[in-house]
Scaffold this active site. Structure first.
Site, PDB file in Angstrom:
ATOM      1  N   ARG A  19     -37.168 -21.756 -19.252  1.00 23.23           N
ATOM      2  CA  ARG A  19     -36.925 -23.191 -19.077  1.00 23.23           C
ATOM      3  C   ARG A  19     -37.990 -23.992 -19.828  1.00 23.23           C
ATOM      4  NH1 ARG A  19     -33.400 -25.012 -15.250  1.00 23.23           N
ATOM      5  NH2 ARG A  19     -32.591 -23.504 -13.756  1.00 23.23           N
ATOM      6  N   LYS A  58     -34.263 -15.669 -19.485  1.00 21.44           N
ATOM      7  CA  LYS A  58     -34.216 -17.067 -19.918  1.00 21.44           C
ATOM      8  C   LYS A  58     -35.598 -17.698 -19.801  1.00 21.44           C
ATOM      9  CE  LYS A  58     -33.343 -19.226 -15.454  1.00 21.44           C
ATOM     10  NZ  LYS A  58     -32.477 -20.061 -14.619  1.00 21.44           N
ATOM     11  N   THR A  62     -25.861 -28.442 -12.516  1.00 21.82           N
ATOM     12  CA  THR A  62     -25.252 -29.077 -13.688  1.00 21.82           C
ATOM     13  C   THR A  62     -24.452 -28.079 -14.529  1.00 21.82           C
ATOM     14  OG1 THR A  62     -27.208 -28.689 -15.055  1.00 21.82           O
ATOM     15  CG2 THR A  62     -27.122 -30.755 -13.808  1.00 21.82           C
ATOM     16  N   GLY A  63     -24.608 -26.793 -14.251  1.00 16.61           N
ATOM     17  CA  GLY A  63     -23.858 -25.764 -14.971  1.00 16.61           C
ATOM     18  C   GLY A  63     -24.505 -25.295 -16.253  1.00 16.61           C
TER      19      GLY A  63
END
Length: 326
Positions: A203, A201, A234-235
Site C-alpha cells: 500500500r 501487495k 472500495t474494491g
C-alpha cells in the site's frame, strides 16, 4: 427469613436499531420472537431519540445494529439504545454487531494516530453493554479491547460450503489477497481440501485505498481461484488481486468476503471486473445500485449463524460448539 425468593423464568427480548432492519427481522424470526417495538427518530439538529414501548426490567436483552453508512450515526444510535436499556433495568445487554465499525483502526501504524477500534469497545462498555457478539472481526485481537465476554462468529462455513458446492474442487485454489489473511485462507484450505496461494501487495502509506500488486506466490495457472477476505470496501484491493491472478494464468476468479461495505467506486469496479462472482453475507445491507444491476453478486444470509449464537448465549450453552469442526 432474611430475603425474598422468586420463581420467575429468564426472559429474552430482542431489539434492533434502524441500520439494517431486514437482518434483524430475519434473526428474530429464526429465534421465534418479535423485535421489540421501538420509537426512534432524529431531531431537526440530527440528535437521536429512542424509547422502547415495552418494559425491559429484568430481561436478557439482545440489541442488533450493524455499523453501515452513515456509520457514525448508527454507532451513536446503538450507544443510545444501550444506555436506554441500562436505565430500563435490563438484566443483561448483549450487543450484536454483525459488522464492527472502525475495526481497521486496531493499532497505530504511525505516530499520533488513534486506536479507534478500542474506542468503540470502550464506548459500548461505558454505555452499559455486558457482552458483544460480532462476525469476522478485521483482526482477532480486537476481542481483547472489550472488558467482558466477546463471541466472535465466523462466516467461513457458510461461504466455503457455498463455493465448494459450485466449483470442481480438483481445480480449486484458495487465495489470500495479502499476508494478513493467510491464517483465514488456511482454514478455507482445510475445509475444501484445496492448495493455498498468496497475492503480495504494497500500500501507499500516504494515499488511502491505493494498492500496488507485486506478485503471486503459489500455483494459479489454469486454476479456479477463490479470493477470501473479511471485507470489501472500495474494491480496489480485491480487483487488483484478481487482475494479478488472471495475469498469472488463472482460469477463473471468485471473490468471497463476509462484509460487503461497497463504498465509493466499488459498484463500478465490481461491474467492470473480470471476476465471475462476488459472494458476501448480509452483515451489511447491499447498496441499491448493486443489488439491482449486478447479476454476478450473491448475498448469503448470516441470520441463522447469529440466531444460533444468540440462543446459545441465552440458554447458557456453548457458542464455540457452533464452530468446533473448524
Amino acid at each position: 427469613m432474611t430475603g425474598i425468593k422468586t420463581t420467575g423464568q429468564k426472559k429474552m427480548m430482542f431489539f434492533s436499531g434502524r441500520a439494517h432492519p431486514e437482518l434483524a427481522e430475519e434473526v428474530a424470526r429464526l429465534l421465534g420472537v418479535g423485535v421489540v417495538p421501538t420509537k426512534a427518530f432524529d431531531f431537526a439538529n440530527g440528535e437521536i431519540y429512542v424509547r422502547y414501548e415495552e418494559s425491559a426490567r429484568g430481561a436478557d436483552c439482545f440489541l442488533i445494529q450493524s455499523h453501515t453508512a452513515p456509520i457514525n450515526k448508527w454507532i451513536m444510535e446503538q450507544l443510545i439504545m444501550i444506555d436506554a436499556l441500562k436505565r430500563a433495568s435490563a438484566r443483561s445487554i448483549t450487543v450484536i454487531v454483525p459488522f464492527y465499525g472502525y475495526a481497521r483502526q486496531d493499532k497505530k501504524h504511525r505516530g499520533r494516530e488513534p486506536i479507534s477500534a478500542r474506542l468503540i469497545a470502550d464506548l459500548m462498555k461505558t454505555a452499559g453493554a455486558t457482552r458483544v457478539l460480532t462476525v469476522d472481526l478485521h483482526t482477532d485481537q480486537i476481542q481483547g479491547f472489550f472488558d467482558g465476554p466477546v463471541d466472535h462468529l465466523f462466516a467461513l462455513p457458510l461461504l466455503a460450503d457455498y463455493v465448494g458446492a459450485k466449483v470442481d474442487r480438483e481445480k480449486l485454489t484458495v487465495v489470500s489477497p495479502d499476508a494478513g489473511r493467510v491464517r483465514v485462507a488456511d482454514r478455507w484450505c482445510d475445509r475444501l481440501g484445496a492448495p493455498l496461494a498468496i497475492v503480495h501487495k504494497r500500500r501507499d502509506k500516504d494515499v488511502a485505498n491505493q494498492v500496488t500488486v507485486h506478485e503471486v506466490v503459489g500455483e494459479v495457472k489454469g486454476r479456479v481461484c477463490v479470493l477470501v477476505d473479511d471485507m470489501i470496501d472500495t474494491g480496489g484491493t480485491i480487483c487488483a488481486a484478481a487482475d494479478a491472478l488472471f495475469a498469472h494464468g488463472a482460469e477463473d476468479v471468485i471473490v468471497t468476503a463476509t462484509h460487503g461495505v461497497l463504498s465509493g467506486p466499488a459498484a463500478d469496479r465490481l461491474k467492470n471486473s473480470r471476476v465471475s462472482e462476488f459472494v458476501f453475507t448480509d452483515t451489511l445491507p447491499t447498496p441499491g445500485e448493486l443489488s439491482a444491476d449486478l447479476d454476478k453478486l450473491t448475498v448469503l444470509s448470516i441470520a441463522p449463524t447469529i440466531a444460533s449464537a444468540v440462543r446459545e448465549v441465552f440458554e447458557d450453552g456453548s457458542v464455540t460448539s457452533l464452530f468446533d469442526e473448524q
